[in-house]
Design an enzyme around this catalytic site. Sequence first.
Site, PDB file in Angstrom:
ATOM      1  N   CYS A  47      29.892  35.944  44.556  1.00 54.49           N
ATOM      2  CA  CYS A  47      29.430  37.322  44.731  1.00 54.49           C
ATOM      3  C   CYS A  47      28.199  37.360  45.638  1.00 54.49           C
ATOM      4  O   CYS A  47      27.311  36.522  45.543  1.00 54.49           O
ATOM      5  CB  CYS A  47      29.105  37.925  43.361  1.00 54.49           C
ATOM      6  SG  CYS A  47      28.558  39.637  43.454  1.00 54.49           S
ATOM      7  N   CYS A  51      21.780  38.911  41.388  1.00 56.09           N
ATOM      8  CA  CYS A  51      21.427  39.159  39.980  1.00 56.09           C
ATOM      9  C   CYS A  51      21.018  37.808  39.362  1.00 56.09           C
ATOM     10  O   CYS A  51      21.844  36.889  39.284  1.00 56.09           O
ATOM     11  CB  CYS A  51      22.614  39.760  39.241  1.00 56.09           C
ATOM     12  SG  CYS A  51      23.342  41.152  40.134  1.00 56.09           S
ATOM     13  N   CYS A  54      23.081  35.747  36.742  1.00 54.08           N
ATOM     14  CA  CYS A  54      24.535  35.647  36.858  1.00 54.08           C
ATOM     15  C   CYS A  54      25.016  34.365  37.537  1.00 54.08           C
ATOM     16  O   CYS A  54      24.628  34.053  38.665  1.00 54.08           O
ATOM     17  CB  CYS A  54      25.070  36.859  37.614  1.00 54.08           C
ATOM     18  SG  CYS A  54      26.879  36.893  37.653  1.00 54.08           S
ATOM     19  N   CYS A  91      39.457  44.473  29.314  1.00 51.82           N
ATOM     20  CA  CYS A  91      38.384  44.701  30.295  1.00 51.82           C
ATOM     21  C   CYS A  91      38.483  43.671  31.406  1.00 51.82           C
ATOM     22  O   CYS A  91      38.426  42.477  31.133  1.00 51.82           O
ATOM     23  CB  CYS A  91      37.013  44.539  29.655  1.00 51.82           C
ATOM     24  SG  CYS A  91      36.801  45.400  28.112  1.00 51.82           S
ATOM     25  N   CYS A 124      39.633  48.945  30.820  1.00 52.45           N
ATOM     26  CA  CYS A 124      38.260  49.009  31.324  1.00 52.45           C
ATOM     27  C   CYS A 124      38.167  48.074  32.519  1.00 52.45           C
ATOM     28  O   CYS A 124      38.753  46.996  32.510  1.00 52.45           O
ATOM     29  CB  CYS A 124      37.299  48.567  30.227  1.00 52.45           C
ATOM     30  SG  CYS A 124      35.587  48.479  30.778  1.00 52.45           S
ATOM     31  N   CYS A 184      31.014  52.693  30.148  1.00 49.16           N
ATOM     32  CA  CYS A 184      30.536  51.636  29.273  1.00 49.16           C
ATOM     33  C   CYS A 184      29.292  51.101  29.967  1.00 49.16           C
ATOM     34  O   CYS A 184      29.395  50.536  31.063  1.00 49.16           O
ATOM     35  CB  CYS A 184      31.626  50.562  29.166  1.00 49.16           C
ATOM     36  SG  CYS A 184      31.044  49.032  28.425  1.00 49.16           S
ATOM     37  N   ARG A 256      28.314  47.573  21.363  1.00 51.51           N
ATOM     38  CA  ARG A 256      29.027  46.286  21.423  1.00 51.51           C
ATOM     39  C   ARG A 256      28.043  45.125  21.399  1.00 51.51           C
ATOM     40  O   ARG A 256      27.175  45.022  22.266  1.00 51.51           O
ATOM     41  CB  ARG A 256      29.907  46.226  22.676  1.00 51.51           C
ATOM     42  CG  ARG A 256      30.780  44.977  22.755  1.00 51.51           C
ATOM     43  CD  ARG A 256      31.846  45.083  23.849  1.00 51.51           C
ATOM     44  NE  ARG A 256      32.599  46.318  23.697  1.00 51.51           N
ATOM     45  CZ  ARG A 256      32.621  47.290  24.608  1.00 51.51           C
ATOM     46  NH1 ARG A 256      31.999  47.157  25.750  1.00 51.51           N
ATOM     47  NH2 ARG A 256      33.298  48.398  24.375  1.00 51.51           N
TER      48      ARG A 256
HETATM   49  N1  SAM Z   1      29.934  42.622  39.470  1.00 47.05           N
HETATM   50  C1  SAM Z   1      30.038  43.642  38.527  1.00 47.05           C
HETATM   51  C2  SAM Z   1      28.688  44.184  38.107  1.00 47.05           C
HETATM   52  O1  SAM Z   1      27.681  43.562  38.359  1.00 47.05           O
HETATM   53  O2  SAM Z   1      28.674  45.267  37.545  1.00 47.05           O
HETATM   54  C3  SAM Z   1      30.829  43.266  37.294  1.00 47.05           C
HETATM   55  C4  SAM Z   1      30.660  41.930  36.645  1.00 47.05           C
HETATM   56  S1  SAM Z   1      29.050  41.585  35.951  1.00 47.05           S
HETATM   57  C5  SAM Z   1      29.222  39.904  35.562  1.00 47.05           C
HETATM   58  C6  SAM Z   1      29.027  42.501  34.432  1.00 47.05           C
HETATM   59  C7  SAM Z   1      27.826  42.401  33.539  1.00 47.05           C
HETATM   60  O3  SAM Z   1      27.841  41.165  32.846  1.00 47.05           O
HETATM   61  C8  SAM Z   1      26.440  42.434  34.151  1.00 47.05           C
HETATM   62  O4  SAM Z   1      26.019  43.704  34.485  1.00 47.05           O
HETATM   63  C9  SAM Z   1      25.601  41.872  33.025  1.00 47.05           C
HETATM   64  O5  SAM Z   1      25.173  42.894  32.172  1.00 47.05           O
HETATM   65  C10 SAM Z   1      26.564  40.956  32.291  1.00 47.05           C
HETATM   66  N2  SAM Z   1      26.195  39.545  32.471  1.00 47.05           N
HETATM   67  C11 SAM Z   1      26.423  38.785  33.561  1.00 47.05           C
HETATM   68  N3  SAM Z   1      25.956  37.545  33.398  1.00 47.05           N
HETATM   69  C12 SAM Z   1      25.391  37.496  32.167  1.00 47.05           C
HETATM   70  C13 SAM Z   1      24.730  36.479  31.436  1.00 47.05           C
HETATM   71  N4  SAM Z   1      24.527  35.271  31.941  1.00 47.05           N
HETATM   72  N5  SAM Z   1      24.302  36.767  30.182  1.00 47.05           N
HETATM   73  C14 SAM Z   1      24.501  38.014  29.670  1.00 47.05           C
HETATM   74  N6  SAM Z   1      25.119  39.018  30.338  1.00 47.05           N
HETATM   75  C15 SAM Z   1      25.552  38.767  31.567  1.00 47.05           C
HETATM   76 FE1  SF4 Z   2      27.751  39.912  41.341  1.00 41.01          FE
HETATM   77 FE2  SF4 Z   2      27.132  38.831  38.979  1.00 41.01          FE
HETATM   78 FE3  SF4 Z   2      25.540  40.688  40.045  1.00 41.01          FE
HETATM   79 FE4  SF4 Z   2      27.988  41.396  39.121  1.00 41.01          FE
HETATM   80  S1  SF4 Z   2      26.277  40.628  37.902  1.00 41.01           S
HETATM   81  S2  SF4 Z   2      27.020  42.022  41.062  1.00 41.01           S
HETATM   82  S3  SF4 Z   2      29.136  39.532  39.603  1.00 41.01           S
HETATM   83  S4  SF4 Z   2      25.957  38.634  40.901  1.00 41.01           S
END
Ligand code: SAM
Ligand code: SF4
Length: 350
Positions: A47, A51, A54, A91, A124, A184, A256
């Site tokens: 990606c 973030c 992530c 989801c 979802c 959500c 959740r």
């Molecule tokens: N890329 C999209 C986004 O950012 O909305 C969808 C996938 S993203 C992985 C969805 C959510 O997963 C993030 O907004 C975050 O809240 C949660 N998430 C991701 N990595 C995480 C982690 N290591 N621990 C807890 N929650 C996490």
């Molecule tokens: Fe990309 Fe992860 Fe951020 Fe979602 S949370 S936008 S998958 S880097």
Amino acid sequence: MKYAELNNLYQLPFFDLLQKARQVHEQHWPKREIQLCTLLSIKTGGCSEDCSYCAQSARYKTEVERESLMGREAVLVRARMAKENGSTRFCMGAAWKGVRGGTEKFERVLEIVRDVAALDMEVCVTLGELGANEAAALREAGVTAYNHNIDTSPEHYPNIVTSHTFEDRLRTIRHAQDAGMSVCCGGILGLGESLQDRLRMLEVLASFNPPPESVPINALMPMKGTPLADNPPVDIFDLARMIALSRIAIPKAKVRLSAGRTHLSREGQALCFFAGANSIFYGEKLLTADNPQCRQDLELIRSLGLSPQAPDPSLMPPPMDSSRQSSPAPDVACGHGHACKTSRAETALT
Ligand code: SAM
Ligand code: SF4
Ligand code: DTB
């Protein structure tokens, strides 16, 4: 609910706060049910966004291997398994900054959504940023809820993500709502935020109009290679307090208990259910991180005298044409493509 009110509640002695949350919970959710949602990463890793929690960001060297968008049939197999195993919501997550209408990629996602919607499950998706047209197309294809988290307070957000803004997140949420999808939306605890940030996050969530249909409260899963890999774990009482506050501030939402359950004891999870959580991600994988075993979850739910939530027809995608597909029972029950011995949730608990 305003910040000062949230803060007053938060400062109550722990049991007083829990008692208040419990009252609200029983009033709005008298059925003693836990919603089971199965997650599937339909496009993993690589990606563009940064973030810092992530493992799927291309900016960090993590253990996640990139996988391109899954094919229709493979997704459908997983969705059928999830349904068979008692999940009422499927989801699908994609590691994208966002999606753009008219692209081949988006058309493929719409096909996947149509397939899953035909299984009579709540559908979802979480695909990142959406414009109004994309949101309308997803709704039309059968998406019932769009997951897009605000993750933390507006003030702390730039410390966690710089490649898009908090306002970008809010805009996507607005597009999803305008298109008629329920939203959500929740966040993550353990991002180095202060208590003020946590309360601000809830204040923003509680101000949505309409309110979010579900509020995932994630405890950070520290992922190797990400900037937050060494963050300390979230205290269980802080987590339970935040769940209780979410229950009080957004009474009709499903709250959740999301990522991080592998680090919680059964007692810790029970406390969160008592405090107002009534939904979990079910299945041994979240998107890339671990989640408890199906069997353990069913046992926990049963031992607390709770039951998996029955499907709610009012939340299903609207009827489609005669091409509606049936869902033959697969041999594997868990929805994650491995030989989990757990039988259907309904049968296991009766
Ligand atoms: N890329 C999209 C986004 O950012 O909305 C969808 C996938 S993203 C992985 C969805 C959510 O997963 C993030 O907004 C975050 O809240 C949660 N998430 C991701 N990595 C995480 C982690 N290591 N621990 C807890 N929650 C996490
Ligand atoms: Fe990309 Fe992860 Fe951020 Fe979602 S949370 S936008 S998958 S880097
Ligand atoms: C949400 O709030 N939590 C889920 C879902 N929405 C998409 C994702 C949790 C991801 C945990 C880290 C991982 O699996 O990589």
